[in-house]
Motif scaffolding. Sequence first.
Motif, PDB file in Angstrom:
ATOM      1  N   PRO A   1      32.350  30.187  -0.963  1.00 55.03           N
ATOM      2  CA  PRO A   1      31.612  31.301  -0.370  1.00 55.03           C
ATOM      3  C   PRO A   1      31.229  31.098   1.089  1.00 55.03           C
ATOM      4  CG  PRO A   1      30.758  30.796  -2.551  1.00 55.03           C
ATOM      5  CD  PRO A   1      31.723  29.703  -2.215  1.00 55.03           C
ATOM      6  N   ASP A   2      31.219  29.853   1.564  1.00 52.14           N
ATOM      7  CA  ASP A   2      30.879  29.627   2.968  1.00 52.14           C
ATOM      8  C   ASP A   2      32.077  29.817   3.902  1.00 52.14           C
ATOM      9  OD1 ASP A   2      32.096  27.373   1.928  1.00 52.14           O
ATOM     10  OD2 ASP A   2      30.923  25.956   3.098  1.00 52.14           O
ATOM     11  N   GLY A   3      33.231  30.303   3.357  1.00 52.34           N
ATOM     12  CA  GLY A   3      34.265  30.776   4.265  1.00 52.34           C
ATOM     13  C   GLY A   3      35.568  30.030   4.332  1.00 52.34           C
ATOM     14  N   TRP A   4      35.955  29.307   3.267  1.00 53.28           N
ATOM     15  CA  TRP A   4      37.255  28.659   3.296  1.00 53.28           C
ATOM     16  C   TRP A   4      37.824  28.601   1.887  1.00 53.28           C
ATOM     17  CZ3 TRP A   4      38.131  23.561   1.241  1.00 53.28           C
ATOM     18  CH2 TRP A   4      36.985  22.905   0.783  1.00 53.28           C
ATOM     19  N   ALA A   5      39.108  28.297   1.799  1.00 56.00           N
ATOM     20  CA  ALA A   5      39.792  28.263   0.507  1.00 56.00           C
ATOM     21  C   ALA A   5      40.677  27.034   0.420  1.00 56.00           C
ATOM     22  CB  ALA A   5      40.634  29.516   0.311  1.00 56.00           C
ATOM     23  N   ARG A   6      40.912  26.622  -0.817  1.00 54.97           N
ATOM     24  CA  ARG A   6      41.872  25.555  -1.113  1.00 54.97           C
ATOM     25  C   ARG A   6      42.839  26.109  -2.144  1.00 54.97           C
ATOM     26  NH1 ARG A   6      42.929  19.984  -1.493  1.00 54.97           N
ATOM     27  NH2 ARG A   6      43.938  19.442  -3.472  1.00 54.97           N
TER      28      ARG A   6
ATOM     29  N   ALA B   1      40.414  36.475  -5.270  1.00 59.80           N
ATOM     30  CA  ALA B   1      39.351  35.479  -5.397  1.00 59.80           C
ATOM     31  C   ALA B   1      38.354  35.566  -4.245  1.00 59.80           C
ATOM     32  CB  ALA B   1      39.953  34.074  -5.456  1.00 59.80           C
ATOM     33  N   ALA B   2      38.815  35.991  -3.072  1.00 58.64           N
ATOM     34  CA  ALA B   2      37.947  36.059  -1.899  1.00 58.64           C
ATOM     35  C   ALA B   2      37.129  37.343  -1.848  1.00 58.64           C
ATOM     36  CB  ALA B   2      38.781  35.920  -0.628  1.00 58.64           C
ATOM     37  N   ALA B   3      37.624  38.418  -2.463  1.00 57.37           N
ATOM     38  CA  ALA B   3      36.994  39.729  -2.350  1.00 57.37           C
ATOM     39  C   ALA B   3      35.522  39.756  -2.781  1.00 57.37           C
ATOM     40  CB  ALA B   3      37.803  40.759  -3.141  1.00 57.37           C
ATOM     41  N   PRO B   4      35.141  39.114  -3.898  1.00 56.41           N
ATOM     42  CA  PRO B   4      33.723  39.168  -4.293  1.00 56.41           C
ATOM     43  C   PRO B   4      32.773  38.568  -3.269  1.00 56.41           C
ATOM     44  CG  PRO B   4      35.083  38.434  -6.130  1.00 56.41           C
ATOM     45  CD  PRO B   4      35.952  38.415  -4.910  1.00 56.41           C
ATOM     46  N   HIS B   5      33.280  37.753  -2.365  1.00 51.79           N
ATOM     47  CA  HIS B   5      32.455  37.114  -1.338  1.00 51.79           C
ATOM     48  C   HIS B   5      32.543  37.838   0.006  1.00 51.79           C
ATOM     49  CE1 HIS B   5      32.129  33.864  -4.234  1.00 51.79           C
ATOM     50  NE2 HIS B   5      33.451  33.790  -4.278  1.00 51.79           N
ATOM     51  N   GLY B   6      33.275  38.975   0.053  1.00 52.29           N
ATOM     52  CA  GLY B   6      33.448  39.691   1.307  1.00 52.29           C
ATOM     53  C   GLY B   6      34.312  38.959   2.304  1.00 52.29           C
ATOM     54  N   LEU B   7      35.163  38.065   1.801  1.00 52.51           N
ATOM     55  CA  LEU B   7      35.998  37.237   2.672  1.00 52.51           C
ATOM     56  C   LEU B   7      37.460  37.664   2.588  1.00 52.51           C
ATOM     57  CD1 LEU B   7      34.410  33.779   1.823  1.00 52.51           C
ATOM     58  CD2 LEU B   7      34.076  35.110   3.925  1.00 52.51           C
ATOM     59  N   ALA B   8      38.229  37.324   3.618  1.00 54.10           N
ATOM     60  CA  ALA B   8      39.621  37.755   3.702  1.00 54.10           C
ATOM     61  C   ALA B   8      40.508  36.618   4.191  1.00 54.10           C
ATOM     62  CB  ALA B   8      39.741  38.937   4.665  1.00 54.10           C
ATOM     63  N   PRO B   9      41.606  36.354   3.497  1.00 57.37           N
ATOM     64  CA  PRO B   9      42.601  35.409   4.015  1.00 57.37           C
ATOM     65  C   PRO B   9      43.564  36.135   4.946  1.00 57.37           C
ATOM     66  CG  PRO B   9      43.269  36.163   1.849  1.00 57.37           C
ATOM     67  CD  PRO B   9      41.965  36.856   2.156  1.00 57.37           C
ATOM     68  N   LEU B  10      44.138  35.402   5.879  1.00 57.52           N
ATOM     69  CA  LEU B  10      45.103  36.002   6.806  1.00 57.52           C
ATOM     70  C   LEU B  10      46.480  36.000   6.168  1.00 57.52           C
ATOM     71  CD1 LEU B  10      43.914  34.686  10.268  1.00 57.52           C
ATOM     72  CD2 LEU B  10      43.230  36.730   8.998  1.00 57.52           C
TER      73      LEU B  10
ATOM     74  N   TRP C   1      47.347  33.821  14.186  1.00 57.80           N
ATOM     75  CA  TRP C   1      48.302  33.272  13.227  1.00 57.80           C
ATOM     76  C   TRP C   1      47.571  32.586  12.076  1.00 57.80           C
ATOM     77  CZ3 TRP C   1      53.240  34.565  14.324  1.00 57.80           C
ATOM     78  CH2 TRP C   1      53.543  34.893  15.658  1.00 57.80           C
ATOM     79  N   ALA C   2      48.102  32.738  10.875  1.00 58.58           N
ATOM     80  CA  ALA C   2      47.503  32.070   9.719  1.00 58.58           C
ATOM     81  C   ALA C   2      47.516  30.558   9.877  1.00 58.58           C
ATOM     82  CB  ALA C   2      48.239  32.479   8.439  1.00 58.58           C
ATOM     83  N   SER C   3      48.554  30.019  10.498  1.00 59.42           N
ATOM     84  CA  SER C   3      48.654  28.563  10.638  1.00 59.42           C
ATOM     85  C   SER C   3      47.538  27.985  11.499  1.00 59.42           C
ATOM     86  CB  SER C   3      50.018  28.177  11.213  1.00 59.42           C
ATOM     87  OG  SER C   3      50.225  28.779  12.483  1.00 59.42           O
ATOM     88  N   ASP C   4      46.981  28.801  12.387  1.00 60.29           N
ATOM     89  CA  ASP C   4      45.889  28.325  13.234  1.00 60.29           C
ATOM     90  C   ASP C   4      44.574  28.210  12.477  1.00 60.29           C
ATOM     91  OD1 ASP C   4      47.627  28.170  15.355  1.00 60.29           O
ATOM     92  OD2 ASP C   4      47.003  30.064  16.265  1.00 60.29           O
ATOM     93  N   ARG C   5      44.508  28.759  11.259  1.00 60.50           N
ATOM     94  CA  ARG C   5      43.288  28.697  10.441  1.00 60.50           C
ATOM     95  C   ARG C   5      43.304  27.514   9.469  1.00 60.50           C
ATOM     96  NH1 ARG C   5      39.226  32.712  11.787  1.00 60.50           N
ATOM     97  NH2 ARG C   5      40.339  33.974  13.347  1.00 60.50           N
ATOM     98  N   VAL C   6      44.393  26.766   9.441  1.00 61.31           N
ATOM     99  CA  VAL C   6      44.502  25.646   8.498  1.00 61.31           C
ATOM    100  C   VAL C   6      43.571  24.525   8.923  1.00 61.31           C
ATOM    101  CG1 VAL C   6      46.044  23.845   7.623  1.00 61.31           C
ATOM    102  CG2 VAL C   6      46.861  26.204   7.825  1.00 61.31           C
ATOM    103  N   ARG C   7      42.835  23.967   7.944  1.00 61.37           N
ATOM    104  CA  ARG C   7      41.949  22.840   8.239  1.00 61.37           C
ATOM    105  C   ARG C   7      42.433  21.539   7.618  1.00 61.37           C
ATOM    106  NH1 ARG C   7      36.172  23.640   5.430  1.00 61.37           N
ATOM    107  NH2 ARG C   7      35.971  25.346   6.941  1.00 61.37           N
TER     108      ARG C   7
ATOM    109  N   LEU D   1      46.960  23.461   0.503  1.00 70.56           N
ATOM    110  CA  LEU D   1      46.452  23.816   1.822  1.00 70.56           C
ATOM    111  C   LEU D   1      44.972  24.156   1.726  1.00 70.56           C
ATOM    112  CD1 LEU D   1      48.989  26.295   3.516  1.00 70.56           C
ATOM    113  CD2 LEU D   1      48.520  23.936   4.194  1.00 70.56           C
ATOM    114  N   GLU D   2      44.236  23.834   2.777  1.00 70.32           N
ATOM    115  CA  GLU D   2      42.865  24.301   2.934  1.00 70.32           C
ATOM    116  C   GLU D   2      42.798  25.062   4.254  1.00 70.32           C
ATOM    117  OE1 GLU D   2      40.337  20.879   2.638  1.00 70.32           O
ATOM    118  OE2 GLU D   2      41.067  20.359   0.626  1.00 70.32           O
ATOM    119  N   PHE D   3      42.187  26.243   4.230  1.00 67.65           N
ATOM    120  CA  PHE D   3      42.183  27.083   5.429  1.00 67.65           C
ATOM    121  C   PHE D   3      40.941  27.967   5.470  1.00 67.65           C
ATOM    122  CE2 PHE D   3      44.834  28.872   2.085  1.00 67.65           C
ATOM    123  CZ  PHE D   3      44.280  30.125   1.883  1.00 67.65           C
ATOM    124  N   ASP D   4      40.594  28.369   6.688  1.00 70.78           N
ATOM    125  CA  ASP D   4      39.437  29.228   6.894  1.00 70.78           C
ATOM    126  C   ASP D   4      39.757  30.679   6.544  1.00 70.78           C
ATOM    127  OD1 ASP D   4      37.776  27.174   7.838  1.00 70.78           O
ATOM    128  OD2 ASP D   4      38.608  27.344   9.860  1.00 70.78           O
TER     129      ASP D   4
END
Length: 458
Positions: A99-104, A117-126, A153-159, A198-201
Motif C-alpha cells: 500500500p505504500d506504493g510498490w509491487a513485487r 491488486a493495485a486498484a483497491p489502494h488507488g495505485l497504478a502500475p505503468l 518508461w516502466a523500466s525507470d520505475r524498477v527498484r 521484479l520490484e517496482f514503484d
Amino acid sequence: MTTAVETFEALRRRLTGALAVPGEPLYAELATGFNVAIAATPAAVVEARDARDVAEAVRFAAATGRAVAVQATGHGLAGPLDGAILLHTRRLDECVVHPDGWARVGAGVRWQQVLDAAAPHGLAPLCGSATGVGVVGYTTGGGLGPVARTFGWASDRVRAIEIVTGDGVARRVTAVDEPELFWGVRGGKGALGVVTALEFDLVPLPSLYAGALYFAGADASVVMHRWREWSSALPPEATTSLALLQLPPMPGVPEPLAGTFTVAVRFAWTGTPESGEAVLAPLRAAAAPLIDAVRTIPYAAIGMVHADPPGPMPALEETDLLSSLPAEAVDALLAVAGPDARSPQVIVELRQLGGALAAEPAHPSALCHRDAAFVLTIIGVPAPPVAEAIVPHAAALRSALAPWATGGALPNHGAAAGQERIARSYDPATLARLTSLAERYDPANVLRAGQVPLRSAA
C-alpha cells in the motif's frame, strides 16, 4: 540411439517443476506463443516452479552446449528456438502490492493481475496497452504504456531485479548491489539472464480520463492532419496514439469497425476529466466519430484504451522510430496506407513519445532512443488473400517515411532477432557495454536464442 527423453532425464530429476519434450501434451501447450505465425520448436520446455529450477536449466544448457530462451506469454517470441531449452515462467506467479506504493511480482505475472491488486489502494502500475502481456518482458524492454508521457518508461520505475544470469547464478540486483546488471537488464531484455522477479514503484492514479475516438476511413486525412497539429502542443498529462485500422469481422469487433477502414485516436489524460475534455475537444471536432469511447475510467480498465486483441493471433510486424511528423510525412503515410491505398495491414500505428519519456532517469539504463518523437508500428495478419503482400507493403511504407526515420527501434516493438535488429535497438556505446556484460555473466553464451542475442552461436 539416445532419445530426447533420455537426453533430458538428468535435468528432469533436478527440477521441482516439469520438463516436456516434443510429442508430450505439455510441450504443445507451453511452446506456443502469442504470435502463432511463429512455430517454436525447442528441444525441451521447462516449466519452472522457482528460481532454483531456472538456475538448474541454465546450468544444464551451458554444460550441454544448448541455448536457453524464456517465455511467459509468448508476446516477444521472435524465432523458432530450434534445439534450445525454453524456460516457461507462468508458475512464477507471486504478485504482492504494498500500500505504500510498490509491487513485487514473479516472472509469470501479467499486467492485469497487478492492475487488479493495485486498484483497491488507488495505485497504478505503468503497464502496456495490452494488459495480458507479461510484466517482466515488457518492463525489461523499456515499457511504453498508455500514460507514458506523464510517468515515463516502466523500466525507470524498477527498484530491484531477481535474475539468474547466464552463468547459472541467482542474483538480487539493485542500483547499489550489482549496478552494472541493474543498468543492463533495464532495457536489455533477456540479454544477460532470466529474470525471476521484479520490484517496482507504482503511481497514485485510481482513475483517468481515457479511451478512443473512432472515425470513418473517409475522414482519415482530416483526422490525421488535425492529430499531428494537436499532438505537437500537448502537455505531458496527455499520452496519445493514432492507428489506421482494418479490423476483420470477428467476435469483439464493434459493428461500425468490422470489415472496413477506420481511424482510431487513443487518448489518456492524467489531469482532471474537465481539463481532459477541453484538451480533446479539437479532435472531437475534426469529424463526426463513429464511436466516442473516451470517458472517466478506473485505471484497472486501461486496456480498453487500445483494445488490443486478448487472444493469440498470427502477425507480421515492422517498426521504426521517427524524429518528427511534418505534414509531408502524414501525406506520405496516407499515400501508402490510407483508405485508398489498398493496404494489406491490419494496423498502422503512430505513438507520440516525448514528455516524461524524454527525461533522463534517476538511474541510467540500457534503454536507448529517448529523444525519438514517434514510434511507427505496422502489423499484418498473414492470411489469404493478403498474406504475400504484407512484407513488401511494410517495406514500402517504411521507405515512404524514411526521410523522418531515425534508424532506431525500441526493443519491445516489432519483435525480431538478428544483428541488424540489435544494432537498431541500441547505440554503439550501449551495445558494446551490453556485449561486455554478456561475456562476463554468460560465458557459455546460453542466452543466444533470446530476442536480444548479443552474440551469435559461433
